[in-house]
Design an enzyme around this catalytic site. Structure first.
Site, mmCIF file in Angstrom:
data_model
loop_
_atom_site.group_PDB
_atom_site.id
_atom_site.type_symbol
_atom_site.label_atom_id
_atom_site.label_comp_id
_atom_site.label_asym_id
_atom_site.label_seq_id
_atom_site.Cartn_x
_atom_site.Cartn_y
_atom_site.Cartn_z
ATOM 1 N N ASP A 129 0.921 -1.211 -0.164
ATOM 2 C CA ASP A 129 -0.065 -0.119 -0.021
ATOM 3 C C ASP A 129 0.850 1.260 0.004
ATOM 4 O OD1 ASP A 129 -1.567 2.088 0.735
ATOM 5 O OD2 ASP A 129 -2.258 1.363 2.475
ATOM 6 N N LYS A 131 3.125 11.628 -3.530
ATOM 7 C CA LYS A 131 1.702 10.805 -4.419
ATOM 8 C C LYS A 131 0.988 11.619 -4.724
ATOM 9 C CE LYS A 131 -1.305 7.202 -3.300
ATOM 10 N NZ LYS A 131 -2.015 6.206 -2.138
ATOM 11 N N GLU A 142 -7.060 0.985 -4.029
ATOM 12 C CA GLU A 142 -7.383 0.879 -2.538
ATOM 13 C C GLU A 142 -8.656 0.497 -2.048
ATOM 14 O OE1 GLU A 142 -5.232 4.550 -1.681
ATOM 15 O OE2 GLU A 142 -3.568 3.861 -2.738
ATOM 16 N N ASP A 177 -12.534 5.480 2.241
ATOM 17 C CA ASP A 177 -11.016 5.510 2.183
ATOM 18 C C ASP A 177 -10.655 6.999 2.134
ATOM 19 O OD1 ASP A 177 -8.419 5.501 2.399
ATOM 20 O OD2 ASP A 177 -8.451 3.822 0.630
HETATM 21 N N1 LIG Z 1 -6.074 9.586 14.985
HETATM 22 C C1 LIG Z 1 -6.302 10.283 13.987
HETATM 23 N N2 LIG Z 1 -7.198 11.422 13.870
HETATM 24 C C2 LIG Z 1 -7.093 12.077 12.704
HETATM 25 N N3 LIG Z 1 -6.385 11.920 11.614
HETATM 26 C C3 LIG Z 1 -5.605 10.934 11.793
HETATM 27 C C4 LIG Z 1 -5.303 10.076 12.809
HETATM 28 N N4 LIG Z 1 -4.366 9.202 12.594
HETATM 29 C C5 LIG Z 1 -3.950 9.590 11.347
HETATM 30 N N5 LIG Z 1 -4.433 10.570 10.757
HETATM 31 C C6 LIG Z 1 -4.415 11.226 9.411
HETATM 32 O O1 LIG Z 1 -4.363 10.041 8.657
HETATM 33 C C7 LIG Z 1 -3.476 10.556 7.523
HETATM 34 C C8 LIG Z 1 -3.045 9.393 7.126
HETATM 35 O O2 LIG Z 1 -3.659 8.328 6.780
HETATM 36 P P1 LIG Z 1 -3.129 6.880 5.911
HETATM 37 O O3 LIG Z 1 -2.013 6.558 6.455
HETATM 38 O O4 LIG Z 1 -4.572 6.063 5.762
HETATM 39 O O5 LIG Z 1 -3.084 7.782 4.442
HETATM 40 P P2 LIG Z 1 -2.179 7.203 3.342
HETATM 41 O O6 LIG Z 1 -2.836 5.690 3.038
HETATM 42 O O7 LIG Z 1 -0.963 7.303 3.295
HETATM 43 O O8 LIG Z 1 -2.558 8.210 2.063
HETATM 44 P P3 LIG Z 1 -3.648 7.737 0.942
HETATM 45 O O9 LIG Z 1 -4.377 6.453 1.025
HETATM 46 O O10 LIG Z 1 -4.400 8.883 0.631
HETATM 47 O O11 LIG Z 1 -2.540 7.874 -0.167
HETATM 48 C C9 LIG Z 1 -3.024 11.678 7.793
HETATM 49 O O12 LIG Z 1 -3.368 12.971 7.434
HETATM 50 C C10 LIG Z 1 -2.781 11.525 9.317
HETATM 51 O O13 LIG Z 1 -2.832 12.931 9.822
HETATM 52 MG MG LIG Z 2 -4.202 4.800 2.046
#
Ligand SMILES: Nc1ncnc2c1ncn2[C@@H]1O[C@H](COP(=O)(O)OP(=O)(O)OP(=O)(O)O)[C@@H](O)[C@H]1O
Ligand SMILES: [Mg+2]
Lengths: 475, 610
Positions: free
Chosen positions: B8, B70, B171, B193
């Site tokens: 991922d 990304k 995803e 998502d």
């Molecule tokens: N407890 C929380 N409350 C609010 N936001 C959160 C929390 N934990 C993580 N995040 C937010 O979630 C986001 C990251 O999420 P995630 O890791 O799912 O994204 P990603 O998979 O890297 O991104 P994408 O799927 O969009 O490419 C960040 O913006 C982070 O600040």
């Molecule tokens: Mg993601």
């Protein structure tokens, strides 16, 4: 909707090898691959059920076969053996489905019925997906099967997407129903003239008294023959001297002549009477004739000597009442053939026919709209063309036909003609002008396109597409 | 059977998983974390850092630390999204040779796929460390709403990383796969998502026979946690400006600190209702006095600042449901994916919209990676428990440009892939030998408002009168959602060659070149790790010897033998130190033995005397 059933003689069948009753032989002699069971009944004055029975028996003997409504699929051509990593049963399944996919409706393709519920349809589709999705064979050598699978899978998915969603399914069901009505009606209409002609021909071969209305060729062979055996006083229910009586008599004579060894089938011309080896025929022509007479008597007893034309008029009346105008028109047309003297039938025929045209026109319009909504442009162009042809005053149909042709990537010349026709009918139509211009552009005829666009600009100088197209042509 | 891992590749975090004896597992990195920040940095010494280590030094090396790349992948320089990103990022985004975006770190310019490749390579190594074997094959996930350019660029990233990307999956679909795996259920579900950079919503049918069919999907590839952070940053910056008349955005380090603080505050507010943002010495005033930023942020304020973003996600849900032709009550479960779905407001709005509580027991950070590993295994493994088929859709309408600048639709959005559509093209001039076709993706009627995928030129057509040559062009979308175009002459059946121009993607040569670069790095990284071990061992030994030195000296200094030994030990340590400084790891390795001997001897001396 009962399908029209037309028997045809099996070319290579050996008539002599089987025993046939005179009635069957009689029916056999009338089978020409054009007339249907009803027509043969008309011709022989036998009950349609009896004709059907005879035909069925002859089919079981291999002497006769039904003409297939649609050309049946040719036997699978020998396949090149491909070096692939899926088993033969699957290869065969893919190939067969691929070949048939285009001819099947959505239900048939998914192997469900029009009554299947959503859960059944879903189950069927999901099961098929696993068979036909290339991912199920990831990494395996699939050769040409891969492309076939993808096509089949795509079609199945299209089908599922329609009949798996209630709203779309309802619209599709209506579409399907109309398609069946239309194709049955068109089939009937296209066949009726042929049938009428075949019937006239058959009738002149066996001219009967009441056919004076039809021009009778004095040289026709039917005139020449003479009853070689005096008919015994036969049917009590058919009044001697009545038209029915005479008809039957002549037919019997006709049959008798045939039984005497003049097979209609050229290869068997020289063969003697024994080529009709019905148990009776073995005993001799006389016995055969007696059997026939008996059967004709029976028939007449059943039909009560009802005039077949009248029978058709009744059929037409019932068909019209049930809304099947195509069946009504067909019956009336046959009635005219059987009795051309009655102007009232002709009048009725004209009336029903014009109703039928209006009805078909409406159906074609509905079909065309469905086809447009579902991007079936080639089909839409055909439907609109039919509407346009049937209603020469309609300015919209040819325009839509032209648009559909353009969208389908079809014949641009035809598209141009349709658009032009629409424009002739409605010279102030901006849409028609624009369409014509787009067709010209597509065909690379920039000057003609520019001319049309100039005209269009006069109609609405601010029109966005007109402006864009003009700019592009100028630049 | 070769192993396939699932990655991922997130905007914020990346996650790698693998199916082991029928069970999908997330692989933790060396730090023990199941997700790795998608961050890449180059240090002053030219060293490349990826993951947590890059994140830790982001504040002090803001200009050379790339995150959320990304959001730029497959995008053209000349787009509002890119302009927007440039405004708010501390690293340098520059225009690439194909109208694409590139990133400059320490005088070297990197393509976006190259940066993503570094993250992919890191994840690959995390998996390899765990599995103890080399891994080649991978399934990579992308946001469902990614267009062809973005997918293609992601595939390029895989190639640059030296990976064989056997499939790209969406995803949300991947999440559904993990959710439904082994459950034996027939259900219609919605996957919501909201991650760090993108938002996706997909509606799927899951069948107990192992078929996962996407009915419809929609999203926004520029809506995620980043945008929420940005709202908080803006709020902080504006407050500060109001107070001190200083725009903090002008200072890259301040900007990076603000980003961290905003994100931290946002996350905290998912658990508590207020939090203090505290950034001492954020900047110096004109009079050179240190200024501090200190502000209380409540959950209510955060919700207010981001209300329109949440609104937008719900609107998109509505749209997708309409596209699917389903009612809300036909959705039997809601799967929440992505870190941002931890925000209570998001959960509340989603529950309210679907009139149902989302499913518990799905890990929002791991489920996508798990699904990718399942898909990978399902493709290569024939065992019955992995007998499943994923039927995904194309998120955008595919079409071509026609006269007047209009967009003619060929394959509508939400069409199940793989799919194709053929269209005849006819020459319009005498002896025309080429036909140009502009292929686009998007939903606008105007071609220019859609994404240009490429200009395809059919060349070498037969010379004939106008209209005589008809070429059938087939547009195909494969299971990765990637578009290709083939053409053949209708009359001769001859395949027509196609030249692709005007894409923002990398050329094959470029990819090859970058590939060498990345694999060099992989080797050096491996070496780095080995030398790091040597270095650490040497450092530990030296520290130990030096610690014991005074004691040993006082014990043995009386004897000649003792003085000799001490001189010798001094020599060993000095030598090792020099080697350490010069980074001569090979020689240092050789010295380890004498260092070890010295240390043991010192220990022995001290132990005996005690
Ligand atoms: N407890 C929380 N409350 C609010 N936001 C959160 C929390 N934990 C993580 N995040 C937010 O979630 C986001 C990251 O999420 P995630 O890791 O799912 O994204 P990603 O998979 O890297 O991104 P994408 O799927 O969009 O490419 C960040 O913006 C982070 O600040
Ligand atoms: Mg993601």
């Amino acid at each position: 909707m009962s399908e029209e059933r037309i028997p045809r003689q099996v070319e290579e069948a050996d008539l002599g090898a089987h025993s046939m009753s005179p009635q069957e032989a009689f029916v056999h002699s009338c089978i020409d691959g054009v007339l249907n069971v009803e027509d043969i009944a008309d011709l022989t004055v036998l009950e349609p059920a009896l004709v059907a029975e005879s035909v069925e028996r002859m089919i079981s003997l291999g002497l006769v076969e039904w003409v297939e409504a649609k050309v049946s699929s040719a036997p699978p051509a020998a396949q090149l053996v491909e070096d692939v990593e899926i088993d033969e049963a699957l290869q065969d399944k893919i190939l067969q489905t691929f070949k048939r996919a285009d001819r099947l409706n959505h239900y048939e393709l998914l192997g469900v019925t029009t009554n299947s519920d959503r859960a059944e349809i879903r189950k069927a589709y999901f099961a098929l997906s696993k068979t036909f999705h290339p991912d199920s064979y990831y990494g395996k050598r699939l050769g040409s099967f891969k492309a076939q699978m993808e096509v089949v899978f795509r079609k199945m998915t299209d089908a599922y997407e329609v009949i798996g969603r209630q709203q779309k399914r309802d619209a599709y069901d209506r579409y399907l129903k109309r398609s069946i009505v239309v194709s049955a009606a068109e089939e009937k209409i296209s066949r009726v003239e042929e049938r009428a002609q075949a019937m006239s021909k058959a009738l002149t071969r066996a001219p009967v008294a009441e056919r004076q209305a039809e021009p009778v060729d004095p040289e026709a062979p039917s005139r020449d023959w003479q009853p070689s055996q005096a008919p015994s006083k036969q049917s009590r229910s058919v009044v001697s001297g009545s038209p029915d009586h005479e008809r039957m008599q002549r037919k019997r004579e006709l049959l008798e002549k045939r039984l005497r060894g003049r097979s209609r089938r050229p290869p068997r011309k020289s063969e003697p009477v024994r080529s009709m080896p019905a148990p009776t025929a073995k005993v001799g022509a006389k016995t055969a004739l007696r059997d026939l007479t008996r059967s004709l008597k029976r028939t007449a007893g059943v039909t009560g000597g009802v005039d077949r034309a009248e029978h058709h008029i009744e059929t037409a009346r019932l068909a019209e009442a049930s809304g099947d105008l195509a069946a009504a028109a067909t019956a009336l047309r046959m009635a005219i053939t059987l009795d051309s003297s009655r102007s009232d039938i002709q009048e009725q025929y004209r009336r029903v026919n014009s109703h039928l045209r209006v009805q078909l026109l409406d159906i074609h319009r509905e079909q065309a709209k469905y086809e447009e909504d579902n991007n079936l442009w080639a089909a839409a162009s055909i439907s609109w063309a039919k509407v346009a042809d049937a209603d020469p005053k309609d300015a919209i149909a040819p325009r839509r036909a032209a648009r559909a042709l353009l969208s389908a990537g079809g014949d641009l010349r035809k598209a141009r003609d349709f658009a032009q026709r629409s424009l002739d009918l409605a010279p102030d139509s901006l849409e028609a002008r624009l369409l014509l211009a787009r067709i010209y552009i597509q065909a690379g005829m920039d000057n003609s396109a520019a001319k049309e666009l100039d005209e269009a600009a006069k109609l609405d100088p601010g029109h966005e597409m007109v402006k864009n197209l003009r700019e592009q042509l100028a630049g | 059977m070769e192993r396939v891992i699932g990655i991922d590749l997130g905007t914020f975090n990346s996650c790698v998983a693998v199916v082991e004896s029928g069970t999908p597992v997330v692989i933790a990195n060396r730090g023990g974390y199941k997700v790795t920040p998608s961050m890449v940095a180059v240090t002053e010494g030219g060293k490349r850092l990826v993951g947590h280590i890059a994140k830790r030094q982001a504040v002090t090396n803001a200009e050379n630390t790339v995150f959320a790349c990304k959001r730029l992948i497959g995008r053209k320089w000349d787009t509002p999204q890119v302009k927007n990103t440039i405004q708010t990022t501390p690293f340098h985004i520059v225009e690439g040779p194909h109208g694409d975006c590139r990133i400059k770190m320490r005088d070297k310019v990197y393509s976006i796929p190259e940066i993503s490749a570094m993250v992919l390579q890191e994840m690959k190594m995390v998996a390899e460390d765990y599995l103890g074997e080399e891994v080649q094959k991978v399934v990579v996930t992308v946001p469902a709403y990614f267009n062809d350019n973005q997918r293609q660029a992601t595939k390029d990233a895989g190639a640059i990383a030296g990976l064989d990307v056997i499939r790209i999956i969406n995803e949300p679909t991947s999440a559904a796969l993990a959710y439904g795996f082994g459950k034996n259920i027939d259900r219609t579900v919605a996957v919501f998502d909201l991650g760090g950079g993108t938002f996706d919503i997909s509606i799927l049918e899951i069948a107990s026979t192992g078929v996962f069919k996407v009915i419809s999907t929609a999203g926004d590839t520029f809506l995620g946690g980043e945008d929420f952070d940005q709202r908080v940053i803006d709020w902080l910056v504006e407050g500060f400006q109001h107070e001190h008349s200083i725009d903090l955005r002008q200072d890259r380090m301040a900007l990076q600190r603000l980003k961290d603080a905003a994100e931290k505050a946002k996350c905290e507010l998912s658990a508590v209702t207020e939090t203090e943002v505290n950034l001492p010495f954020i900047i110096s005033s004109a009079r050179n006095e240190a200024l501090h930023l200190q502000r209380l942020l409540t959950r209510a304020t955060l919700e207010e600042l981001t209300a329109d973003l949440v609104d937008r996600t719900v609107q998109i849900c509505e749209l997708t449901l309409g596209e699917a032709g389903l009612n809300k009550d036909e959705i039997e479960d809601i799967i929440l994916v992505g870190g941002m779905t931890r925000m209570p407001k998001v959960q509340e709005r989603v529950s309210k919209f679907f009139q149902r509580d989302p499913c518990k027991g799905v890990h929002p950070d791991e489920v996508v990676g798990l699904g990718a590993s399942i898909q990978g295994a399902a493709l290569v493994d024939d065992s019955p428990e992995l007998d499943m088929v994923l039927l995904d859709v194309t998120p955008h309408t595919l079409g071509i440009m026609v006269v007047g600048g209009y967009f003619e639709e060929l394959i509508p959005q939400n069409t199940t892939v793989p799919t194709s559509r053929s269209k005849p093209f006819t020459t319009v001039r005498d002896n025309q030998t080429a036909v140009k076709i502009l292929v686009l993706q998007g939903e606008s009627r105007r071609a220019e408002e859609n994404e240009l995928l490429g200009e395809f030129i059919l060349t070498g057509l037969r010379r004939a009168a106008a209209g005589q040559v008809e070429v059938e062009v087939t547009f195909e979308i494969n299971a990765d959602g990637i578009v290709s175009v083939h053409a053949k002459d209708v009359e001769t059946g001859k395949e027509q060659s196609i030249t692709v121009t005007a894409t923002s993607g990398l050329t094959e040569d470029e990819i090859n070149e970058m590939m060498v670069d990345a694999s060099d790095f992989a080797v050096s990284r491996r070496e780095d790790e080995a030398s790091e071990k040597v270095r650490q061992e040497a450092e530990t030994l030296i520290a130990e010897i030096e610690r014991l030195f005074p004691e040993v000296e006082s014990i043995v200094a009386g004897s000649d033998f003792g003085r000799d030994a001490i001189d010798k030990a001094k020599g060993v340590v000095d030598n090792a130190r020099t080697l350490l400084e010069h980074g001569d790891i090979a020689a240092l390795q050789d010295e380890l033995e004498s260092l070890g001997r010295t240390q043991r001897m010192f220990k022995g001396v001290v132990g005996k005397s005690a």
